[in-house]
Design an enzyme around this catalytic site. Structure first.
Site, mmCIF file in Angstrom:
data_model
loop_
_atom_site.group_PDB
_atom_site.id
_atom_site.type_symbol
_atom_site.label_atom_id
_atom_site.label_comp_id
_atom_site.label_asym_id
_atom_site.label_seq_id
_atom_site.Cartn_x
_atom_site.Cartn_y
_atom_site.Cartn_z
ATOM 1 N N CYS A 106 0.841 -1.193 0.000
ATOM 2 C CA CYS A 106 0.000 0.000 0.000
ATOM 3 C C CYS A 106 0.880 1.248 0.000
ATOM 4 O O CYS A 106 1.683 1.461 0.903
ATOM 5 C CB CYS A 106 -0.926 0.001 1.216
ATOM 6 S SG CYS A 106 -1.854 1.539 1.387
ATOM 7 N N CYS A 109 0.426 3.406 3.133
ATOM 8 C CA CYS A 109 1.069 2.794 4.304
ATOM 9 C C CYS A 109 2.582 2.999 4.227
ATOM 10 O O CYS A 109 3.226 3.238 5.260
ATOM 11 C CB CYS A 109 0.740 1.306 4.392
ATOM 12 S SG CYS A 109 -0.896 0.955 5.067
ATOM 13 N N ASP A 131 -0.549 16.591 -2.064
ATOM 14 C CA ASP A 131 -0.705 15.663 -3.193
ATOM 15 C C ASP A 131 0.436 15.875 -4.188
ATOM 16 O O ASP A 131 0.824 17.010 -4.474
ATOM 17 C CB ASP A 131 -2.062 15.900 -3.872
ATOM 18 C CG ASP A 131 -2.477 14.741 -4.752
ATOM 19 O OD1 ASP A 131 -3.419 14.017 -4.389
ATOM 20 O OD2 ASP A 131 -1.828 14.532 -5.817
ATOM 21 N N HIS A 151 -4.436 1.253 8.215
ATOM 22 C CA HIS A 151 -4.849 0.926 6.849
ATOM 23 C C HIS A 151 -6.333 0.608 6.802
ATOM 24 O O HIS A 151 -6.781 -0.398 7.355
ATOM 25 C CB HIS A 151 -4.063 -0.254 6.263
ATOM 26 C CG HIS A 151 -4.500 -0.558 4.866
ATOM 27 N ND1 HIS A 151 -3.989 0.097 3.764
ATOM 28 C CD2 HIS A 151 -5.473 -1.385 4.385
ATOM 29 C CE1 HIS A 151 -4.609 -0.329 2.670
ATOM 30 N NE2 HIS A 151 -5.513 -1.234 3.028
ATOM 31 N N ASN A 202 -12.943 9.722 -2.770
ATOM 32 C CA ASN A 202 -13.309 8.813 -3.846
ATOM 33 C C ASN A 202 -13.369 7.384 -3.299
ATOM 34 O O ASN A 202 -12.568 7.016 -2.429
ATOM 35 C CB ASN A 202 -12.270 8.882 -4.974
ATOM 36 C CG ASN A 202 -12.211 10.266 -5.615
ATOM 37 O OD1 ASN A 202 -13.239 10.910 -5.793
ATOM 38 N ND2 ASN A 202 -11.015 10.729 -5.952
ATOM 39 N N GLY A 210 -13.422 6.768 -8.857
ATOM 40 C CA GLY A 210 -12.169 7.463 -9.148
ATOM 41 C C GLY A 210 -11.063 7.227 -8.135
ATOM 42 O O GLY A 210 -10.066 7.941 -8.119
ATOM 43 N N HIS A 247 -6.168 3.140 0.072
ATOM 44 C CA HIS A 247 -6.018 3.467 1.497
ATOM 45 C C HIS A 247 -6.847 4.731 1.681
ATOM 46 O O HIS A 247 -6.582 5.743 1.011
ATOM 47 C CB HIS A 247 -4.533 3.687 1.820
ATOM 48 C CG HIS A 247 -4.217 4.002 3.265
ATOM 49 N ND1 HIS A 247 -3.260 3.310 3.987
ATOM 50 C CD2 HIS A 247 -4.688 4.966 4.093
ATOM 51 C CE1 HIS A 247 -3.182 3.818 5.213
ATOM 52 N NE2 HIS A 247 -4.037 4.839 5.299
ATOM 53 N N HIS A 289 -8.511 8.072 2.051
ATOM 54 C CA HIS A 289 -7.913 9.414 2.105
ATOM 55 C C HIS A 289 -8.949 10.454 1.729
ATOM 56 O O HIS A 289 -9.808 10.221 0.878
ATOM 57 C CB HIS A 289 -6.686 9.526 1.198
ATOM 58 C CG HIS A 289 -6.927 9.082 -0.216
ATOM 59 N ND1 HIS A 289 -6.977 7.753 -0.579
ATOM 60 C CD2 HIS A 289 -7.142 9.790 -1.345
ATOM 61 C CE1 HIS A 289 -7.205 7.665 -1.874
ATOM 62 N NE2 HIS A 289 -7.324 8.894 -2.371
ATOM 63 N N HIS A 340 -9.375 14.204 0.203
ATOM 64 C CA HIS A 340 -8.732 15.295 -0.526
ATOM 65 C C HIS A 340 -9.255 16.620 0.034
ATOM 66 O O HIS A 340 -10.477 16.823 0.090
ATOM 67 C CB HIS A 340 -9.085 15.269 -2.010
ATOM 68 C CG HIS A 340 -8.632 14.042 -2.757
ATOM 69 N ND1 HIS A 340 -7.562 14.048 -3.618
ATOM 70 C CD2 HIS A 340 -9.127 12.779 -2.780
ATOM 71 C CE1 HIS A 340 -7.417 12.834 -4.144
ATOM 72 N NE2 HIS A 340 -8.361 12.054 -3.658
HETATM 73 P P1 5GP Z 1 -7.549 8.977 -5.430
HETATM 74 O O1 5GP Z 1 -7.535 9.039 -6.928
HETATM 75 O O2 5GP Z 1 -7.236 7.562 -4.950
HETATM 76 O O3 5GP Z 1 -8.754 9.547 -4.787
HETATM 77 O O4 5GP Z 1 -6.362 9.896 -4.943
HETATM 78 C C1 5GP Z 1 -5.046 9.473 -4.869
HETATM 79 C C2 5GP Z 1 -4.204 10.714 -4.867
HETATM 80 O O5 5GP Z 1 -2.903 10.362 -4.443
HETATM 81 C C3 5GP Z 1 -4.052 11.368 -6.243
HETATM 82 O O6 5GP Z 1 -4.527 12.711 -6.183
HETATM 83 C C4 5GP Z 1 -2.560 11.289 -6.532
HETATM 84 O O7 5GP Z 1 -2.067 12.446 -7.173
HETATM 85 C C5 5GP Z 1 -1.975 11.139 -5.138
HETATM 86 N N1 5GP Z 1 -0.709 10.410 -5.105
HETATM 87 C C6 5GP Z 1 -0.411 9.261 -5.776
HETATM 88 N N2 5GP Z 1 0.832 8.852 -5.467
HETATM 89 C C7 5GP Z 1 1.326 9.753 -4.581
HETATM 90 C C8 5GP Z 1 2.579 9.868 -3.892
HETATM 91 O O8 5GP Z 1 3.495 9.054 -4.024
HETATM 92 N N3 5GP Z 1 2.731 10.949 -3.068
HETATM 93 C C9 5GP Z 1 1.742 11.868 -2.891
HETATM 94 N N4 5GP Z 1 2.017 12.877 -2.061
HETATM 95 N N5 5GP Z 1 0.549 11.793 -3.518
HETATM 96 C C10 5GP Z 1 0.345 10.741 -4.352
HETATM 97 ZN ZN ZN Z 2 -2.493 1.463 3.534
#
Ligand code: 5GP
Ligand code: ZN
Length: 106
Positions: A4, A7, A30, A46, A87, A93, A98, A100, A102
């Site tokens: 993950c 994680c 991000d 997690h 999301n 999306g 894990h 999160h 935004h």
């Molecule tokens: P999701 O699409 O799952 O709702 O959001 C995942 C978010 O994680 C995306 O906005 C993506 O830009 C961000 N993200 C992906 N990999 C990394 C990373 O290694 N570091 C950081 N800081 N953000 C990440």
């Molecule tokens: Zn995780």
């Protein structure tokens, strides 16, 4: 080796631009911001997605929202406004499995 990404960020194996850290939560910028201010707020524990929320995680969910709201204020976003997005699943999306939140603003 964790499978993950978030994680691994919690464990310090992958660097992040940290905005907040406490016993239960971590917030960091991000890597591909979709707004001038784009912060991810995650539980250290997690939890795969919103689909895993149940009564036992009610406090965690409330604290996550309150923390995100405090970070929005600390980043001076409360006057101009901001958005929370969570999301869930492929059609929602979600790309990182894990939970999160935004925080988007600016
Ligand atoms: P999701 O699409 O799952 O709702 O959001 C995942 C978010 O994680 C995306 O906005 C993506 O830009 C961000 N993200 C992906 N990999 C990394 C990373 O290694 N570091 C950081 N800081 N953000 C990440
Ligand atoms: Zn995780």
């Amino acid at each position: 080796m964790s499978s993950c990404l978030f994680c691994d960020i919690v464990d310090g194996k992958i660097p992040c631009e940290k905005v907040h850290g406490d016993e239960n939560f971590l917030a960091f910028r991000d890597i591909a911001p979709a707004a001038p201010q784009h912060i991810l707020v995650i539980p250290r524990q997690h939890i795969g997605s919103l689909n895993e929320l149940d009564e036992s995680l009610a406090n965690m969910a409330g604290e996550l929202l309150l923390l995100a709201r405090r970070i929005a204020a600390r980043e001076n976003l409360d006057a101009t406004g901001y958005r929370f997005v969570i999301n869930c699943g492929a059609d929602g999306g979600q790309s990182v499995g894990h939970l999160h939140l935004h925080l988007l603003g600016g």
